[in-house]
Design a protein around this motif. Structure first.
Motif, PDB file in Angstrom:
ATOM      1  N   ASN A  19     -41.370 -23.811  -8.504  1.00  0.00           N
ATOM      2  CA  ASN A  19     -41.447 -23.688  -7.048  1.00  0.00           C
ATOM      3  C   ASN A  19     -42.360 -24.749  -6.457  1.00  0.00           C
ATOM      4  O   ASN A  19     -42.072 -25.330  -5.418  1.00  0.00           O
ATOM      5  CB  ASN A  19     -41.981 -22.304  -6.676  1.00  0.00           C
ATOM      6  CG  ASN A  19     -40.979 -21.232  -7.020  1.00  0.00           C
ATOM      7  OD1 ASN A  19     -39.788 -21.513  -7.096  1.00  0.00           O
ATOM      8  ND2 ASN A  19     -41.462 -20.031  -7.250  1.00  0.00           N
ATOM      9  N   LYS A  61     -39.361 -31.413  -1.694  1.00  0.00           N
ATOM     10  CA  LYS A  61     -38.805 -31.263  -0.340  1.00  0.00           C
ATOM     11  C   LYS A  61     -39.612 -32.095   0.665  1.00  0.00           C
ATOM     12  O   LYS A  61     -39.053 -32.858   1.456  1.00  0.00           O
ATOM     13  CB  LYS A  61     -38.831 -29.794   0.060  1.00  0.00           C
ATOM     14  CG  LYS A  61     -38.492 -29.532   1.506  1.00  0.00           C
ATOM     15  CD  LYS A  61     -38.884 -28.129   1.919  1.00  0.00           C
ATOM     16  CE  LYS A  61     -40.390 -27.954   2.021  1.00  0.00           C
ATOM     17  NZ  LYS A  61     -40.968 -28.647   3.166  1.00  0.00           N
ATOM     18  N   GLU A  99     -43.015 -28.709   9.084  1.00  0.00           N
ATOM     19  CA  GLU A  99     -42.789 -27.303   8.775  1.00  0.00           C
ATOM     20  C   GLU A  99     -42.644 -26.469  10.031  1.00  0.00           C
ATOM     21  O   GLU A  99     -41.827 -25.561  10.104  1.00  0.00           O
ATOM     22  CB  GLU A  99     -43.954 -26.746   7.954  1.00  0.00           C
ATOM     23  CG  GLU A  99     -44.102 -27.324   6.575  1.00  0.00           C
ATOM     24  CD  GLU A  99     -42.939 -26.996   5.676  1.00  0.00           C
ATOM     25  OE1 GLU A  99     -41.994 -26.336   6.140  1.00  0.00           O
ATOM     26  OE2 GLU A  99     -42.970 -27.408   4.516  1.00  0.00           O
ATOM     27  N   ASP A 115     -41.923 -20.437   8.331  1.00  0.00           N
ATOM     28  CA  ASP A 115     -41.567 -19.020   8.236  1.00  0.00           C
ATOM     29  C   ASP A 115     -40.432 -18.828   7.234  1.00  0.00           C
ATOM     30  O   ASP A 115     -40.443 -17.908   6.422  1.00  0.00           O
ATOM     31  CB  ASP A 115     -41.155 -18.485   9.610  1.00  0.00           C
ATOM     32  CG  ASP A 115     -42.342 -18.433  10.562  1.00  0.00           C
ATOM     33  OD1 ASP A 115     -43.482 -18.486  10.050  1.00  0.00           O
ATOM     34  OD2 ASP A 115     -42.136 -18.343  11.775  1.00  0.00           O
ATOM     35  N   MET A 116     -39.445 -19.734   7.308  1.00  0.00           N
ATOM     36  CA  MET A 116     -38.319 -19.663   6.371  1.00  0.00           C
ATOM     37  C   MET A 116     -38.809 -19.809   4.945  1.00  0.00           C
ATOM     38  O   MET A 116     -38.415 -19.075   4.047  1.00  0.00           O
ATOM     39  CB  MET A 116     -37.318 -20.783   6.663  1.00  0.00           C
ATOM     40  CG  MET A 116     -36.748 -20.757   8.055  1.00  0.00           C
ATOM     41  SD  MET A 116     -35.524 -19.470   8.217  1.00  0.00           S
ATOM     42  CE  MET A 116     -34.066 -20.440   7.945  1.00  0.00           C
ATOM     43  N   LEU A 117     -39.701 -20.782   4.759  1.00  0.00           N
ATOM     44  CA  LEU A 117     -40.229 -21.058   3.430  1.00  0.00           C
ATOM     45  C   LEU A 117     -40.938 -19.828   2.879  1.00  0.00           C
ATOM     46  O   LEU A 117     -40.820 -19.493   1.703  1.00  0.00           O
ATOM     47  CB  LEU A 117     -41.200 -22.239   3.525  1.00  0.00           C
ATOM     48  CG  LEU A 117     -41.619 -22.896   2.228  1.00  0.00           C
ATOM     49  CD1 LEU A 117     -40.391 -23.429   1.515  1.00  0.00           C
ATOM     50  CD2 LEU A 117     -42.588 -24.024   2.510  1.00  0.00           C
ATOM     51  N   THR A 160     -40.446 -16.694   3.825  1.00  0.00           N
ATOM     52  CA  THR A 160     -39.561 -15.548   3.613  1.00  0.00           C
ATOM     53  C   THR A 160     -38.817 -15.666   2.288  1.00  0.00           C
ATOM     54  O   THR A 160     -38.397 -14.671   1.723  1.00  0.00           O
ATOM     55  CB  THR A 160     -38.530 -15.395   4.750  1.00  0.00           C
ATOM     56  OG1 THR A 160     -38.050 -16.679   5.096  1.00  0.00           O
ATOM     57  CG2 THR A 160     -39.127 -14.704   5.945  1.00  0.00           C
ATOM     58  N   SER A 161     -38.630 -16.898   1.798  1.00  0.00           N
ATOM     59  CA  SER A 161     -38.140 -17.008   0.430  1.00  0.00           C
ATOM     60  C   SER A 161     -39.244 -16.448  -0.456  1.00  0.00           C
ATOM     61  O   SER A 161     -40.385 -16.357  -0.043  1.00  0.00           O
ATOM     62  CB  SER A 161     -37.866 -18.469   0.082  1.00  0.00           C
ATOM     63  OG  SER A 161     -39.071 -19.190   0.127  1.00  0.00           O
ATOM     64  N   VAL A 162     -38.942 -16.074  -1.680  1.00  0.00           N
ATOM     65  CA  VAL A 162     -39.884 -15.242  -2.417  1.00  0.00           C
ATOM     66  C   VAL A 162     -41.052 -16.047  -3.010  1.00  0.00           C
ATOM     67  O   VAL A 162     -41.837 -15.545  -3.778  1.00  0.00           O
ATOM     68  CB  VAL A 162     -39.132 -14.440  -3.509  1.00  0.00           C
ATOM     69  CG1 VAL A 162     -39.943 -13.227  -3.939  1.00  0.00           C
ATOM     70  CG2 VAL A 162     -37.785 -13.997  -3.006  1.00  0.00           C
ATOM     71  N   VAL A 163     -41.192 -17.295  -2.604  1.00  0.00           N
ATOM     72  CA  VAL A 163     -42.251 -18.142  -3.165  1.00  0.00           C
ATOM     73  C   VAL A 163     -43.632 -17.619  -2.763  1.00  0.00           C
ATOM     74  O   VAL A 163     -43.867 -17.282  -1.607  1.00  0.00           O
ATOM     75  CB  VAL A 163     -42.082 -19.585  -2.648  1.00  0.00           C
ATOM     76  CG1 VAL A 163     -43.122 -20.483  -3.278  1.00  0.00           C
ATOM     77  CG2 VAL A 163     -40.691 -20.091  -2.942  1.00  0.00           C
ATOM     78  N   GLU A 164     -44.567 -17.538  -3.743  1.00  0.00           N
ATOM     79  CA  GLU A 164     -45.949 -17.164  -3.478  1.00  0.00           C
ATOM     80  C   GLU A 164     -46.579 -18.171  -2.512  1.00  0.00           C
ATOM     81  O   GLU A 164     -46.390 -19.377  -2.692  1.00  0.00           O
ATOM     82  CB  GLU A 164     -46.768 -17.247  -4.771  1.00  0.00           C
ATOM     83  CG  GLU A 164     -46.812 -16.033  -5.637  1.00  0.00           C
ATOM     84  CD  GLU A 164     -47.763 -14.975  -5.129  1.00  0.00           C
ATOM     85  OE1 GLU A 164     -48.980 -15.258  -5.063  1.00  0.00           O
ATOM     86  OE2 GLU A 164     -47.302 -13.875  -4.805  1.00  0.00           O
ATOM     87  N   VAL A 176     -46.791 -22.473  -2.434  1.00  0.00           N
ATOM     88  CA  VAL A 176     -46.450 -23.362  -1.324  1.00  0.00           C
ATOM     89  C   VAL A 176     -47.606 -24.324  -1.073  1.00  0.00           C
ATOM     90  O   VAL A 176     -47.414 -25.524  -0.880  1.00  0.00           O
ATOM     91  CB  VAL A 176     -46.148 -22.548  -0.045  1.00  0.00           C
ATOM     92  CG1 VAL A 176     -45.878 -23.485   1.122  1.00  0.00           C
ATOM     93  CG2 VAL A 176     -44.970 -21.637  -0.268  1.00  0.00           C
TER      94      VAL A 176
END
Lengths: 263, 226, 197
Positions: free
Chosen positions: B3, B10, B73, B80-82, B84-88, B92
């Motif tokens: 991740n 990205k 971002e 927010d999208m980032l 809401t994905s399950v990434v801790e 990030v």
């Protein structure tokens, strides 16, 4: 519901339920603190100017110490209070923003006192060291601490939702408070032009004459009382400001709703 | 770990497509170097101050990079999208940190090159080893403070002026340490190599502390308001 | 009273700004309270300030990283502090000139020492004296009149370069100690008789 059992705090905020109206943020408790502040402050000024004798080496300029040392001490106290209140507001998930308001109010007062410590210290330095400012460790780190909290206040002033403001500023406050030990011990760690602490020094012995020490001590008490008074009032002021936003919004919505019905 | 790299990739891809670093930040940093040279107007003084000036320019430019890293971002609620994905959230943070470190490394290498050309500093073999170590540790420290304080001011109005105000007092020790170590690495020899290495140790501690603080507080800073 | 201007300025700035902040707070609060005082508003206050129960599940997860980060930062600051003690002291002591690293007599130094008793001399516009620390002494020449409470037997920090064994100072600062003693008859005489003890 509103006029039957208002909480004591809420009532005090608006001056309702007490005999005298239009009080704003004052309560009996703060009035006592205010009077105590005035009394101790008067004693400190009288003693600093007329009762204590000049220092053997420094002469009369030592009279600045009775303002400088308490101001610096209260500034530290204020910043630590800010950090503790911020820590609580981060860890606990209350919906109330009370702790955040205390943190903000305390930082405001702390910045004032840190500024006072810098100004009085600079004047004292001119009299004793012969220079207003010198880039020595204590002075430099203190200046950075001051700027850090000016930045903290700038973040708080930004127009964001109270919750977001609370979170962002809490993280800042927790990072900023770590500078304090560095500032206080910079005198011991690096050699500095600034003298080491006379009371809170590592050896544990006090290097002040009796009456001078007592005056300094009462100065710390007076300034701390003043700090408490200011923080309580500014905290309640912030609550009123937040409240004004809510009330303003409510009445605006009500007004628009009436318009819609009438049309 | 995957991740972390995904987030970093990205950011770097977005950056590469916009080429903002190339067309705006790098020219700005080099311009700062040139302006210092014009303002000081003394060969001897320049050679002595070279290390400090390089890092001062790097700090100014780094703040631009960090700002950019959060603007991409917050533009369309991408953060927010980032989240809401399950990434801790801490991953990030590490991802963004990695992307910033990558960009800053390019930046500082160019700046040191600029100092060699414009200020006439010389680096020998022993100095080069110290220089590379200093650049890597200082850039990690710079990036971690930037990424942390960037998150504090992200999405707030007036963040362009707030970030320097908040970050600069914190960056002061890093600026001192990096300048001293780089001075030792440059030919000027006002500071010997051993002292330079000691300063690098300080830079490493600084980087670790702020990376830990950033990873711990990133969740609080970015979570949506309750 | 000597230096009365500075002393009065310090105190009036201190007390004045405190009073100003207090009065401004009171006035602002009063006007705000007058504007909001409505029964509906009271209900909002009551709601705002009622404590809510904790949500333990989320608070524990939040606490651990915070504690770890706090520990890391404290340890870090400790290491930094210990490290820095050896490196960027504000000044060198007289006996360390040419001995300690960073106190070489070939470059600009800041030297700390006590002004020797009876060594102070005024030659035209130049002030000359000898300063000592820990058994070593160093003659100093300074172009001008040092400010502050400069006198014999007081610790000072002199900035400058050592030329032919004499420190050519460009700046003199007085580093007074952290000991305060009230001036009185007895002590003044005592101080005059045994000045540098």
């Amino acid at each position: 519901m509103s006029d039957t059992t208002p909480t004591p705090h809420g009532a005090a905020l608006l001056g309702a339920g007490t005999a005298r109206r239009s009080l704003g943020t004052a309560t009996p408790a703060t009035r006592i603190i205010g009077l105590l502040t005035l009394a101790t402050m008067t004693w400190v000024v009288v003693s600093a100017f007329f009762i204590t004798s000049p220092d053997v080496v420094q002469g009369d300029s030592v009279r600045i110490m009775y303002a400088h040392v308490p101001a610096a001490w209260v500034a530290y106290l204020a910043f630590v209070t800010t950090a503790i209140a911020s820590g609580i507001s981060v860890v606990r998930r209350h919906r109330t923003l009370g702790f955040d308001r205390v943190a903000g109010a305390s930082a405001e007062v702390g910045v004032l006192f840190m500024g006072l410590a810098l100004v009085t210290g600079s004047l004292w330095g001119r009299l004793t060291w012969g220079t207003f400012w010198q880039w020595d460790p204590r002075l430099t780190t203190t200046l950075f601490l001051f700027i850090t909290y000016v930045g903290y206040l700038a973040v708080r002033r930004i127009d964001a939702s109270p919750e977001r403001r609370a979170k962002r500023s809490a993280v800042l406050a927790l990072l900023a408070v770590l500078e304090i030990p560095l500032v206080h011990f910079s005198v011991v760690l690096w050699r500095s032009l600034h003298q080491e602490a006379s009371v809170l020094n590592p050896d544990g012995d006090v290097r002040l004459d009796g009456l001078m020490l007592f005056t300094l001590f009462s100065g710390v008490v007076a300034f701390t009382l003043g700090f408490v008074w200011l923080v309580i009032h500014r905290q309640r002021l912030q609550a009123l400001v937040d409240l004004q936003g809510t009330v303003g919004l409510d009445s605006a919505i009500a007004a628009r709703a009436t318009e819609a019905v009438l049309r | 770990m995957r991740n972390v790299f995904a987030v970093a990739r990205k950011d770097l891809v977005v950056e590469w497509r916009a080429r903002l670093l190339l067309v705006r930040v790098l020219p700005f940093a080099l311009l700062v170097l040139v302006l210092f040279a014009v303002a000081l107007d003394s060969e001897a003084l320049l050679e002595r101050a070279a290390a400090g000036l390089v890092w001062l320019a790097a700090m100014f430019a780094a703040l631009l990079v960090v700002q950019r890293c959060y603007d991409i971002e917050t533009a369309d609620g991408a953060l927010d999208m980032l989240l809401t994905s399950v990434v801790e959230p801490s991953r990030v943070f590490f991802g963004k940190l990695l992307a910033v470190v990558g960009q800053l490394l390019v930046l500082v290498v160019v700046l040191v090159g600029g100092a060699v050309v414009l200020y006439g500093v010389r680096v020998d073999a022993a100095g080069l080893v110290l220089l590379v170590t200093t650049v890597v540790t200082a850039v990690i420290g710079l990036a971690s403070v930037g990424t942390l304080y960037g998150a504090v001011v992200a999405q707030l109005t007036g963040r362009d002026s707030l970030l320097p105000l908040l970050a600069m007092p914190v960056l002061a020790p890093l600026l001192i340490g990096a300048s001293r170590a780089t001075e030792a690495a440059f030919g000027s020899r006002t500071i010997d190599l051993a002292t330079g290495w000691a300063w690098t140790a300080l830079l490493a501690v600084f980087a670790v502390v702020f990376t830990a603080a950033g990873a711990a507080s990133f969740a609080t800073l970015t979570e949506p308001d309750a | 009273m000597k230096d009365l201007g500075f002393i009065l300025l310090s105190w009036s700035v201190t007390l004045g700004s405190m009073a100003l902040l207090a009065l401004a707070t009171l006035r602002r609060a009063k006007s705000l309270a007058a504007r909001i005082r409505r029964p509906e508003a009271l209900a909002v206050v009551a709601m705002e300030l009622t404590p809510r129960p904790d949500q333990p599940a989320s608070s524990r997860r939040r606490l651990l990283p915070a504690i770890i980060a706090g520990l890391a930062v404290v340890v870090g600051i400790g290491i930094v502090a210990i490290f820095l003690t050896s490196s960027i002291d504000y000044y060198c002591n007289v006996d360390e000139i040419g001995v300690r690293e960073g106190c070489d007599d070939t470059r600009r130094v800041r030297v700390q020492g006590t002004v020797d008793e009876g060594s102070l001399e005024q030659r035209m516009s130049t002030t000359a004296f000898v300063m000592s620390f820990n058994g070593a002494s160093l003659p100093v020449e300074y172009d001008g009149e040092p400010g502050g409470i400069f006198q014999e037997c007081i610790p000072v920090v002199a900035h400058g370069r050592v030329v032919d064994g004499v420190l050519q100072a460009t700046r003199i600062e007085v580093k007074h100690s952290n000991e305060y003693e009230a001036q009185n008859k007895e002590r003044i005489t005592e101080a005059e008789t045994s000045a540098c003890s």
